[in-house]
Motif scaffolding. Sequence first.
Motif, PDB file in Angstrom:
ATOM      1  N   SER A 217       4.490  10.636  -5.999  1.00 50.67           N
ATOM      2  CA  SER A 217       3.685   9.843  -4.921  1.00 50.67           C
ATOM      3  C   SER A 217       2.137   9.881  -5.258  1.00 50.67           C
ATOM      4  CB  SER A 217       3.877  10.603  -3.773  1.00 50.67           C
ATOM      5  OG  SER A 217       3.539  11.776  -3.450  1.00 50.67           O
ATOM      6  N   HIS A 221       0.207   6.256  -6.082  1.00 50.37           N
ATOM      7  CA  HIS A 221      -1.159   6.159  -5.205  1.00 50.37           C
ATOM      8  C   HIS A 221      -2.427   5.901  -6.188  1.00 50.37           C
ATOM      9  CE1 HIS A 221      -3.971   6.138  -1.988  1.00 50.37           C
ATOM     10  NE2 HIS A 221      -4.561   7.402  -2.437  1.00 50.37           N
ATOM     11  N   ALA A 367      -5.915   9.337   1.794  1.00 56.15           N
ATOM     12  CA  ALA A 367      -5.268   8.847   0.922  1.00 56.15           C
ATOM     13  C   ALA A 367      -4.263   8.113   1.562  1.00 56.15           C
ATOM     14  CB  ALA A 367      -4.534   9.924   0.141  1.00 56.15           C
ATOM     15  N   ASP A 368      -3.662   8.356   2.533  1.00 53.53           N
ATOM     16  CA  ASP A 368      -2.392   7.778   3.581  1.00 53.53           C
ATOM     17  C   ASP A 368      -3.040   6.630   3.917  1.00 53.53           C
ATOM     18  OD1 ASP A 368      -0.796   9.574   3.005  1.00 53.53           O
ATOM     19  OD2 ASP A 368      -0.821  10.616   5.057  1.00 53.53           O
ATOM     20  N   ALA A 371      -3.903   4.110   1.206  1.00 56.67           N
ATOM     21  CA  ALA A 371      -2.496   3.354   0.664  1.00 56.67           C
ATOM     22  C   ALA A 371      -2.405   2.194   1.556  1.00 56.67           C
ATOM     23  CB  ALA A 371      -1.389   4.366   0.745  1.00 56.67           C
ATOM     24  N   HIS A 378      -2.521  -3.881  -4.920  1.00 57.03           N
ATOM     25  CA  HIS A 378      -2.284  -2.859  -5.621  1.00 57.03           C
ATOM     26  C   HIS A 378      -1.712  -3.162  -7.069  1.00 57.03           C
ATOM     27  CE1 HIS A 378       1.964  -4.154  -4.581  1.00 57.03           C
ATOM     28  NE2 HIS A 378       2.348  -3.341  -5.790  1.00 57.03           N
TER      29      HIS A 378
END
Length: 453
Positions: A217, A221, A367-368, A371, A378
């Motif tokens: 993960s 990211h 970070a969450d 995202a 992305h």
Amino acid sequence: MTSHETRPGGLTAQTTGTTTDRDGDAPSVLARRRLPDASSDPLLRAADPVAAAEEHVAATALRETPPGHEGGGRVGLELEMHLVDLERPGRRPIWDEVRRLVHDLPALPMGSSVTVEPGGQVELSTPPADDVVLSIAALGIDRDHLRRGLAAAGFGAAPLGTDPARPVRRVNPAPRYSAMERHFDALGCAGAGKAMMSATAALQVNLDAGPEAEWSSRMAHLRAMVPVLVAASSTSPYLAGEASGWHSMRQGVWQGIDHGRSDPFPSGPPAAAWAAYALDAPVMLVLDDGVLRPVTERVRFRDWLSGDALFSRPAVQADLDYHLTTLFPPVRPRGYLELRCLDALPDRWWPAMTALTVTLVDDPVAADLAAEIVAPVHDRWETAAREGLADPAARRAVLGCVELALSRGPVELRSELVALHDLFARGSSPAQELRDRIDAVGPLAVLLEEARA
């Protein structure tokens, strides 16, 4: 650029003082001792050399580190800068001059090493620090000492993604770089290869790998963050006196070299994905009878291991370890994680870009949220490099990320983050700021301004 290092760097660097060329005049362990025989080398002993090589690369890709405190984790920084003669900025310093200049620098107070790149760029590499505030402070202190040391000798150093003014030319004669140049020539990417080696500069952010359960993960990211980091950090609207129209000409250069060594490696379990990428990447250099020879055809390392390549000897583990240093994806595992996609930035901007990057990766809340912000862009790597903030989706993502870094980032760097946010909010960027100045006074004047700053 940090593409050619052979010593442990970033989070594992413990060196102090100065060195002239991080590769010396020869290729790492391969040139310092004789190659092992079949009784001692793991690849030569293996019944299946390809499987043994994959296992070795995967095992060394990442080192597990325990979860840190919120928003924390060790950080190492590397900042590359174009060396400039302040009296004659249009000339590129010659190699003997660069070696003497760097050799005479005193040891830096925070322990950063000073190394030299193929075009005479100088690089500061900090030892790992416990958090981003300490890492930025260390680089800032050593940057100031380097500035004063260079100025005393009549030189400056401009941290920009590309040399905006001077013709591309390699000055470092190390055999590694000569062979790299010939390899790029043979594979049809001579111009991009020479520019990558000799006229680009990066801000590299090195981070702990984190807990093994989070590697997939974490890597996903980081990959998703790359377009935003490219769009936000670009300081390369000109290269060698010309503008191509790309927002980041440094990224344009990187996309011009062999995609097998510069593209991001595939998604999936990171260690295994990195191993597969590495073995499928083309071999650049081979030590043959004590001489580094360029590989002038596209030969995968996997083919060398399996005996399908017509080299004078079988591959050994030292060849494999050295091969890994010739691979340049935007995020590279070296036990820790190297973020290699940011342009070098002037002193007024690199602390804020560093704080933004580390906050949006290492702070779990940030970070969450990041995202979600970067999800629409992305996979828009080339769009970010070509258009930057002219692309509406990239502009929204960059502004969202800077606002998030302001709310979650370290209070010690708030003023730097505010200034960066204000720059983007008024429709500008580091690249646009430089472009406007170059349009007004010319690329050489801007190179000199940044070298004196």
